[in-house]
Each structure stands twice: as C-alpha cells, then as structure tokens.
Design a protein around this motif. Structure first.
Motif, PDB file in Angstrom:
ATOM      1  N   ARG A  71     125.211 -26.617 -37.940  1.00  0.00           N
ATOM      2  CA  ARG A  71     125.273 -25.162 -38.014  1.00  0.00           C
ATOM      3  C   ARG A  71     126.304 -24.623 -37.008  1.00  0.00           C
ATOM      4  O   ARG A  71     127.081 -23.734 -37.313  1.00  0.00           O
ATOM      5  CB  ARG A  71     123.881 -24.593 -37.712  1.00  0.00           C
ATOM      6  CG  ARG A  71     123.621 -23.278 -38.404  1.00  0.00           C
ATOM      7  CD  ARG A  71     122.142 -22.933 -38.398  1.00  0.00           C
ATOM      8  NE  ARG A  71     121.991 -21.504 -38.412  1.00  0.00           N
ATOM      9  CZ  ARG A  71     121.833 -20.758 -37.348  1.00  0.00           C
ATOM     10  NH1 ARG A  71     121.763 -21.325 -36.148  1.00  0.00           N
ATOM     11  NH2 ARG A  71     121.725 -19.458 -37.431  1.00  0.00           N
ATOM     12  N   TRP A  72     126.254 -25.178 -35.798  1.00  0.00           N
ATOM     13  CA  TRP A  72     127.136 -24.665 -34.747  1.00  0.00           C
ATOM     14  C   TRP A  72     128.554 -25.215 -34.837  1.00  0.00           C
ATOM     15  O   TRP A  72     129.392 -24.923 -34.004  1.00  0.00           O
ATOM     16  CB  TRP A  72     126.516 -24.929 -33.371  1.00  0.00           C
ATOM     17  CG  TRP A  72     125.510 -23.850 -33.024  1.00  0.00           C
ATOM     18  CD1 TRP A  72     125.178 -22.790 -33.793  1.00  0.00           C
ATOM     19  CD2 TRP A  72     124.735 -23.748 -31.829  1.00  0.00           C
ATOM     20  NE1 TRP A  72     124.237 -22.022 -33.174  1.00  0.00           N
ATOM     21  CE2 TRP A  72     123.939 -22.579 -31.961  1.00  0.00           C
ATOM     22  CE3 TRP A  72     124.626 -24.515 -30.672  1.00  0.00           C
ATOM     23  CZ2 TRP A  72     123.047 -22.169 -30.968  1.00  0.00           C
ATOM     24  CZ3 TRP A  72     123.739 -24.102 -29.677  1.00  0.00           C
ATOM     25  CH2 TRP A  72     122.963 -22.947 -29.826  1.00  0.00           C
ATOM     26  N   ASP A  73     128.806 -26.025 -35.845  1.00  0.00           N
ATOM     27  CA  ASP A  73     130.165 -26.438 -36.129  1.00  0.00           C
ATOM     28  C   ASP A  73     130.969 -25.214 -36.561  1.00  0.00           C
ATOM     29  O   ASP A  73     132.188 -25.144 -36.403  1.00  0.00           O
ATOM     30  CB  ASP A  73     130.140 -27.474 -37.266  1.00  0.00           C
ATOM     31  CG  ASP A  73     131.419 -28.288 -37.284  1.00  0.00           C
ATOM     32  OD1 ASP A  73     132.030 -28.410 -36.196  1.00  0.00           O
ATOM     33  OD2 ASP A  73     131.795 -28.773 -38.356  1.00  0.00           O
ATOM     34  N   ASN A  74     130.246 -24.244 -37.074  1.00  0.00           N
ATOM     35  CA  ASN A  74     130.850 -23.003 -37.562  1.00  0.00           C
ATOM     36  C   ASN A  74     130.809 -21.947 -36.463  1.00  0.00           C
ATOM     37  O   ASN A  74     129.729 -21.597 -35.969  1.00  0.00           O
ATOM     38  CB  ASN A  74     130.041 -22.549 -38.795  1.00  0.00           C
ATOM     39  CG  ASN A  74     130.633 -21.306 -39.431  1.00  0.00           C
ATOM     40  OD1 ASN A  74     131.251 -20.494 -38.761  1.00  0.00           O
ATOM     41  ND2 ASN A  74     130.438 -21.177 -40.737  1.00  0.00           N
ATOM     42  N   PRO A 106     128.518 -31.592 -29.975  1.00  0.00           N
ATOM     43  CA  PRO A 106     127.834 -32.358 -31.018  1.00  0.00           C
ATOM     44  C   PRO A 106     127.941 -33.866 -30.792  1.00  0.00           C
ATOM     45  O   PRO A 106     127.151 -34.638 -31.336  1.00  0.00           O
ATOM     46  CB  PRO A 106     128.549 -31.947 -32.312  1.00  0.00           C
ATOM     47  CG  PRO A 106     129.820 -31.307 -31.885  1.00  0.00           C
ATOM     48  CD  PRO A 106     129.631 -30.794 -30.509  1.00  0.00           C
ATOM     49  N   ALA A 107     128.910 -34.284 -29.974  1.00  0.00           N
ATOM     50  CA  ALA A 107     129.107 -35.724 -29.752  1.00  0.00           C
ATOM     51  C   ALA A 107     127.967 -36.330 -28.938  1.00  0.00           C
ATOM     52  O   ALA A 107     127.681 -37.521 -29.054  1.00  0.00           O
ATOM     53  CB  ALA A 107     130.429 -35.963 -29.047  1.00  0.00           C
ATOM     54  N   PHE A 125     118.445 -31.883 -33.883  1.00  0.00           N
ATOM     55  CA  PHE A 125     119.770 -31.840 -33.255  1.00  0.00           C
ATOM     56  C   PHE A 125     120.886 -31.803 -34.309  1.00  0.00           C
ATOM     57  O   PHE A 125     121.817 -31.007 -34.205  1.00  0.00           O
ATOM     58  CB  PHE A 125     119.959 -33.050 -32.335  1.00  0.00           C
ATOM     59  CG  PHE A 125     121.209 -32.966 -31.518  1.00  0.00           C
ATOM     60  CD1 PHE A 125     121.226 -32.295 -30.306  1.00  0.00           C
ATOM     61  CD2 PHE A 125     122.386 -33.535 -31.987  1.00  0.00           C
ATOM     62  CE1 PHE A 125     122.392 -32.201 -29.566  1.00  0.00           C
ATOM     63  CE2 PHE A 125     123.561 -33.449 -31.247  1.00  0.00           C
ATOM     64  CZ  PHE A 125     123.555 -32.770 -30.038  1.00  0.00           C
ATOM     65  N   GLU A 126     120.743 -32.619 -35.319  1.00  0.00           N
ATOM     66  CA  GLU A 126     121.758 -32.689 -36.377  1.00  0.00           C
ATOM     67  C   GLU A 126     121.940 -31.345 -37.068  1.00  0.00           C
ATOM     68  O   GLU A 126     123.046 -30.899 -37.324  1.00  0.00           O
ATOM     69  CB  GLU A 126     121.311 -33.713 -37.424  1.00  0.00           C
ATOM     70  CG  GLU A 126     122.170 -34.951 -37.501  1.00  0.00           C
ATOM     71  CD  GLU A 126     121.497 -35.982 -38.377  1.00  0.00           C
ATOM     72  OE1 GLU A 126     121.680 -35.889 -39.603  1.00  0.00           O
ATOM     73  OE2 GLU A 126     120.753 -36.825 -37.823  1.00  0.00           O
TER      74      GLU A 126
END
Lengths: 234, 147
Positions: free
Chosen positions: B77-80, B143-144, B71-72
C-alpha cells in the motif's frame, strides 16, 4: 378547582447547609399562572418563601425558574399546561441567594462585557435621526426581543460547568448591535466574543433556544455571530 | 454586638462574600486562535468523514478485513505515495481534531489553574509524541526490512 402539589426547592443561607424540597398543596384555577401559585404560598401559606418578580406579565424577566426541569417564566406558564405535581427550582449555574432568588452577577457580567449600547464614530451628537431601512431593521429584529431573564444562559450546559463563559444572552445582545446598520462597534464586540470564554465556547446544545420565553432563535444568533467573527478574521 | 463566634449564624452578606461567583472576563491579549480552531474543527470534520470511512472500508471491510493486514499489505500500500499522503493527512487531522476536542472539554471542566495546566501539558506531550512517531513511520518506512 384542581388541587396541585407544588414542590419548591428551598434554601436559607442563614440556617441551611443544603437546599431541600418543601411541598405545598394549592387549590388552583386552570388559568392561574405558576406565579399565582407562588404568590399563594408566599401570601397565605409560608411568608418566608423568597421569590423574585416584578411585572408579572412576561416582560421584566425577573421570575425565570426551573419548572419540572426546564427553564420557564413563572408568569408565562399556566396551571392547565402543567401536571398536577409541579417542581420549582431556582435557575441553575448561578449562586442561590435564597430559595428561588439567585445572584445574577455572572449573567450581567457577560452582558456588560459585550457593550450592549449603540457605538458610533460620530464626533458630535447627530442633529437628525439615524435613518435605517425596514430591511436593515429586520436583520436584527429577533434579538431585540430579549428581556434579560437569564432563562437561556442558565439552561446552557457550558454555562453550568463554567460561569466564566459569556453565555447565550450576552451573545444575543451583542448580535442585536453587531447586525444593526447604525452601529459601528461590531469589530470591538466580535473581538471580545472571540476570546476563550466567548461565543466559540458554544457547543450548539440548543437548550437556550428551547428555554427562551420570547421565542428568540438563540442558537441561530450565536452561529451568526461566530460566522461574522470568522469572516472578519479571513 | 460582640465578635462573631462560631455559634452565630452567618448573615446572607457573609455567605455571599464567601461564595462570590466567577464571571466572564475578556482575554487580556486578544487573539483569533479560538475562531481558527472552531473553523478547523468544521473543515477537518468534513474531510475526516470521508477519510475515516475510506480507511474503515479498506482496513476492516474489504476481503477478510483487518485479518489480512500484515507487513506485506502495508508495504504494498505504501509503495504508492498517494496512500502515504492519505494516511499522513488522516493522522494529522484525526489527531488535531481529537486533541482540540479534549482541550475544549478540559477548559470546560477543569477549573483549578494548576491542574488544568498539568492536564493540558500531558495532553500536548502525548500528542507531539504520537504525531512525531506516526510521521516518522510513514516517512522512514522501508519495505526492504521485511525481506
């Protein structure tokens, strides 16, 4: 004289439920054509064999058969180029009428569909020749060589699985007019070949190119037709 | 000549009539769909070649490969937004490319109209579900949630 064994796939619709191979031994001359061997059977060993041939010189396109697994004209392949055991079967993908004779209707239906004749928008008969430069003539020279023997279409795995596919030969004959500078029916033909059973069903297996007894670059012609259809759509 | 009885042999004519072959008939309403799908397969094929190799490299080859994907890793990765777009384009192109390939194979080999319609309807339904699920995950990913 080498002795060759000819295994011919026989089918008589009046008596047989399934086709079966029959063997014939023939004293052949190395320079005999396969057609001569079939004549030998029909004329001297078993008159019941059904074979189709007309000119016997690779031009009429009547005697395409499957020879040792590949499509060839019986009149264009010599004994010296074949092993001593030769299997001969009717061309595939079309209903067998009897022995080596098949019903060519699915093949000719595709051919007729692409309107294989000159289409012009002239209102009247022309009074002089339709001029064409040697370069313009060269553009479609390769596809003028087709003799409609069906060796390409019946070697096509797409045609085997679906007789409704227009088939390589029909596309070759469409190409012959689509790229002819004197013809104005390209749009019409490309529209027909854009239909779901048209040129875009081709999966470039290249069997057609390998099978053509006239050496036509069949797959190339099909790709050119696809390109033309695409450019017209853009 | 009496009526045809079961022990009479069928004539060639009769056999032929029973086995009348199918043959090409142009579509009743002409469309350019096949032309465009053909073109799409070429374009998406070229693009997918790069997307899939990059995907394979990142997810399976670098470091400890797929072992480290958790998950991390995804959250980072998907923060971008660029990687989100990358994954979404990969999803859409790969799904459509694959499904169109299957459609073409069904057209080749499934001849009975009813069966063909059923198989295709199933295929398209599954495609739609996968497309919606994939897109929803990429868009709504939070992500939270993972803490």
């Amino acid at each position: 004289m080498p002795e060759v064994t000819l295994k011919v796939l026989r089918f008589n619709p009046e008596t047989d439920a399934e086709s079966h191979f029959e063997e014939y031994r023939i004293d052949a001359n190395p320079m005999d054509r396969l057609l001569d061997l079939l004549h030998e059977i029909k004329w001297y060993q078993d008159a019941s064999l059904a074979v189709r041939r007309s000119c016997g010189h690779g031009i009429c396109g009547s005697d395409a058969v499957v020879v040792n697994g590949v499509n060839r004209l019986a009149c264009k392949i010599l004994v010296k180029d074949l092993p001593s055991e030769i299997t001969v079967e009717p061309i595939r993908g079309m209903p067998v009428i009897r022995d080596l004779v098949v019903d060519m209707e699915p093949f000719f239906a595709g051919y007729r569909a692409v309107k294989p004749w000159l289409i012009t928008d002239d209102e009247h008969e022309p009074t002089r020749e339709r001029i064409q430069s040697p370069e313009e003539r060269e553009r479609f020279d390769d596809t003028t060589k087709c003799i409609l023997c069906a060796a390409c279409t019946t070697s096509c795995p797409i045609f085997w699985s679906d007789e409704e596919y227009v088939g390589p030969a029909a596309i070759v004959n469409a190409h012959r007019f689509i790229f002819d500078s004197r013809d104005t029916g390209a749009a019409e033909r490309l529209q027909i070949l854009s239909s779901s059973n048209g040129a875009f069903k081709c999966r470039t297996a290249f069997n057609c190119t390998e099978a053509c007894p006239r050496g036509i670059k069949v797959t190339m012609a099909i790709q050119e037709v696809k390109q033309a259809a695409l450019y017209r759509s853009v | 000549m009496g009526a045809l009885t079961s022990w009479d042999m069928a004539t060639i004519e009769e056999v032929y009539r029973k086995k009348k072959p199918k043959a090409f008939a142009a579509d009743r309403s002409p469309s350019k769909a096949e032309v465009w799908w053909w073109f799409f397969m070429r374009l998406s094929g070229i693009v997918l070649l790069f997307l899939v190799l990059i995907h394979l490299y990142i997810m399976h080859l670098v470091d400890s490969g797929v072992e480290r994907v958790n998950f991390e890793f995804v959250a980072e990765r998907w923060d971008n937004v660029g990687w989100k777009t990358f994954d979404w384009v990969l999803l859409v192109l790969a799904l459509l490319h694959g499904v169109n390939g299957l459609r073409v194979i069904i057209n080749d080999y499934v001849h009975r109209p009813g069966v063909r319609t059923t198989v295709k309807a199933t295929l398209y339904t599954v495609t739609a579900i996968l497309m919606i699920m994939g897109t929803a995950v990429i868009i709504t990913f939070d992500p939270a949630v993972g803490g």
